[in-house]
Design a protein around this motif. Sequence first.
Motif, PDB file in Angstrom:
ATOM      1  N   ILE A 143       2.071   9.779  -4.685  1.00  0.00           N
ATOM      2  CA  ILE A 143       2.086   9.244  -3.121  1.00  0.00           C
ATOM      3  C   ILE A 143       3.195   8.157  -3.286  1.00  0.00           C
ATOM      4  O   ILE A 143       3.162   7.228  -3.903  1.00  0.00           O
ATOM      5  CB  ILE A 143       0.980   8.720  -2.622  1.00  0.00           C
ATOM      6  N   HIS A 144       4.243   8.278  -2.389  1.00  0.00           N
ATOM      7  CA  HIS A 144       5.388   7.561  -2.441  1.00  0.00           C
ATOM      8  C   HIS A 144       5.617   6.711  -1.076  1.00  0.00           C
ATOM      9  O   HIS A 144       6.728   6.210  -0.666  1.00  0.00           O
ATOM     10  CB  HIS A 144       6.959   8.012  -2.574  1.00  0.00           C
ATOM     11  N   ASN A 145       4.607   6.427  -0.561  1.00  0.00           N
ATOM     12  CA  ASN A 145       4.504   5.472   0.671  1.00  0.00           C
ATOM     13  C   ASN A 145       4.523   4.088   0.442  1.00  0.00           C
ATOM     14  O   ASN A 145       5.024   3.784  -0.740  1.00  0.00           O
ATOM     15  CB  ASN A 145       3.280   5.683   1.380  1.00  0.00           C
ATOM     16  N   ARG A 146       4.726   3.162   1.323  1.00  0.00           N
ATOM     17  CA  ARG A 146       4.680   1.746   1.164  1.00  0.00           C
ATOM     18  C   ARG A 146       3.764   1.142   2.174  1.00  0.00           C
ATOM     19  O   ARG A 146       3.915   1.421   3.569  1.00  0.00           O
ATOM     20  CB  ARG A 146       6.189   1.426   1.547  1.00  0.00           C
ATOM     21  N   LEU A 195      -3.955   6.539   3.479  1.00  0.00           N
ATOM     22  CA  LEU A 195      -3.603   6.877   2.156  1.00  0.00           C
ATOM     23  C   LEU A 195      -2.346   7.511   1.984  1.00  0.00           C
ATOM     24  O   LEU A 195      -1.731   6.787   0.838  1.00  0.00           O
ATOM     25  CB  LEU A 195      -4.523   8.039   1.684  1.00  0.00           C
ATOM     26  N   CYS A 196      -1.786   8.019   2.612  1.00  0.00           N
ATOM     27  CA  CYS A 196      -0.299   8.586   2.551  1.00  0.00           C
ATOM     28  C   CYS A 196       0.642   8.027   3.585  1.00  0.00           C
ATOM     29  O   CYS A 196       1.952   8.408   3.138  1.00  0.00           O
ATOM     30  CB  CYS A 196      -0.480  10.254   2.843  1.00  0.00           C
ATOM     31  N   ARG A 251      -7.712  12.685   9.840  1.00  0.00           N
ATOM     32  CA  ARG A 251      -6.350  12.405  10.116  1.00  0.00           C
ATOM     33  C   ARG A 251      -6.100  10.743   9.793  1.00  0.00           C
ATOM     34  O   ARG A 251      -5.003  10.390   9.381  1.00  0.00           O
ATOM     35  CB  ARG A 251      -5.770  12.698  11.207  1.00  0.00           C
ATOM     36  N   ALA A 252      -7.126  10.018  10.548  1.00  0.00           N
ATOM     37  CA  ALA A 252      -6.701   8.738  10.339  1.00  0.00           C
ATOM     38  C   ALA A 252      -6.780   8.220   8.740  1.00  0.00           C
ATOM     39  O   ALA A 252      -6.191   7.500   8.443  1.00  0.00           O
ATOM     40  CB  ALA A 252      -7.893   7.845  10.917  1.00  0.00           C
ATOM     41  N   LEU A 253      -7.589   8.836   7.943  1.00  0.00           N
ATOM     42  CA  LEU A 253      -8.003   8.539   6.594  1.00  0.00           C
ATOM     43  C   LEU A 253      -6.560   8.752   5.718  1.00  0.00           C
ATOM     44  O   LEU A 253      -6.147   8.212   5.039  1.00  0.00           O
ATOM     45  CB  LEU A 253      -8.984   9.302   5.924  1.00  0.00           C
TER      46      LEU A 253
END
Length: 322
Positions: free
Chosen positions: A200-203, A281-282, A275-277
């Motif tokens: 996962i490459h989110n910030r 996470l992502c 969807r909220a979770l």
Amino acid sequence: MRVLLTGATGFVGRAVLGRLAASNDLEPVAAIRGHALPDCPQNVTTVRTAGLHADTDWSEALDQVAVVIHGAARVHVMNDTESDPLEAFRKVNVEGTLKLARQAASLGVRRFIFISSIKVNGEGTPVNEPYVADAPPAPADPYGVSKMEAEQGLRDIAVQTGMEVVIIRPTLVYGPGVKANFLNMMRWLDKGIPLPFGAIHNRRSLVALDNLVDLIVTCIRHPAAANQTFLVSDGEDLSTTQLLRRMGQALGKPARLLPVPSVLLERSAQLLGKRALSQRLCGSLQVDITKTRELLDWTPPVSVDNALRSTATYFLNKERQR
């Protein structure tokens, strides 16, 4: 200086109260309802109130108070059972807050510090396009809307009465005693459960409890804080993968992460009605704290790794007592 704190029994409130009680020149007053505060410092005055409502009388709690730190709220819940969630949030977070603020102003309170939420800005950002404090608000759920409306009402009261208002919008707060998803994450890591979050490459911007408390206390006196809105974070954004790895290191249990593409996780979560979770996470949610740093000459005093270590130590001690 006499300081009234609401929400003193909450995760953030308990930490703020401890910091106020440790100060040599502050006289903390904790507004509570129901039972007494556990382990309450001896120099804290407690005043029972009827709760945060439009008809609450705050006069006893506000007696000789110079600054109010308002942390009490109807908090965001995942599965709200109210038939009209927005109305339920408004009764407490808007009507209750504004009643407290109006009465505070009428009794000569100098400054009102409101603990709001990053949800006033919105639910997420593109990577490396962080929220800024003075951007137009864009709340997406009833809780965020209620916090935005409370902020707007407080600014109006400031103009009408001259009482200074300071608004602080925290991101996700973590630290010793944290609950909910952060606690679950530590339990998964501690048990060595393989997790599908290795790619996962989110910030995401987070804020350690000690850093948030330090900013709140800074805003009690700092002249430049008057009538300003501040975002707050640790100043270092992490991906979910990075957070899990560094939390694992803090726990002494290296994270077992499987490199499942985030798009597959998002689709699976949507199919399961989560969807909220999936967004937490992502997805990304970053904040720019440049204004907070420069206007207040403030730097987060605790690093991410030190904050994770103190969180992990508390967790491990509690788990061993179970």
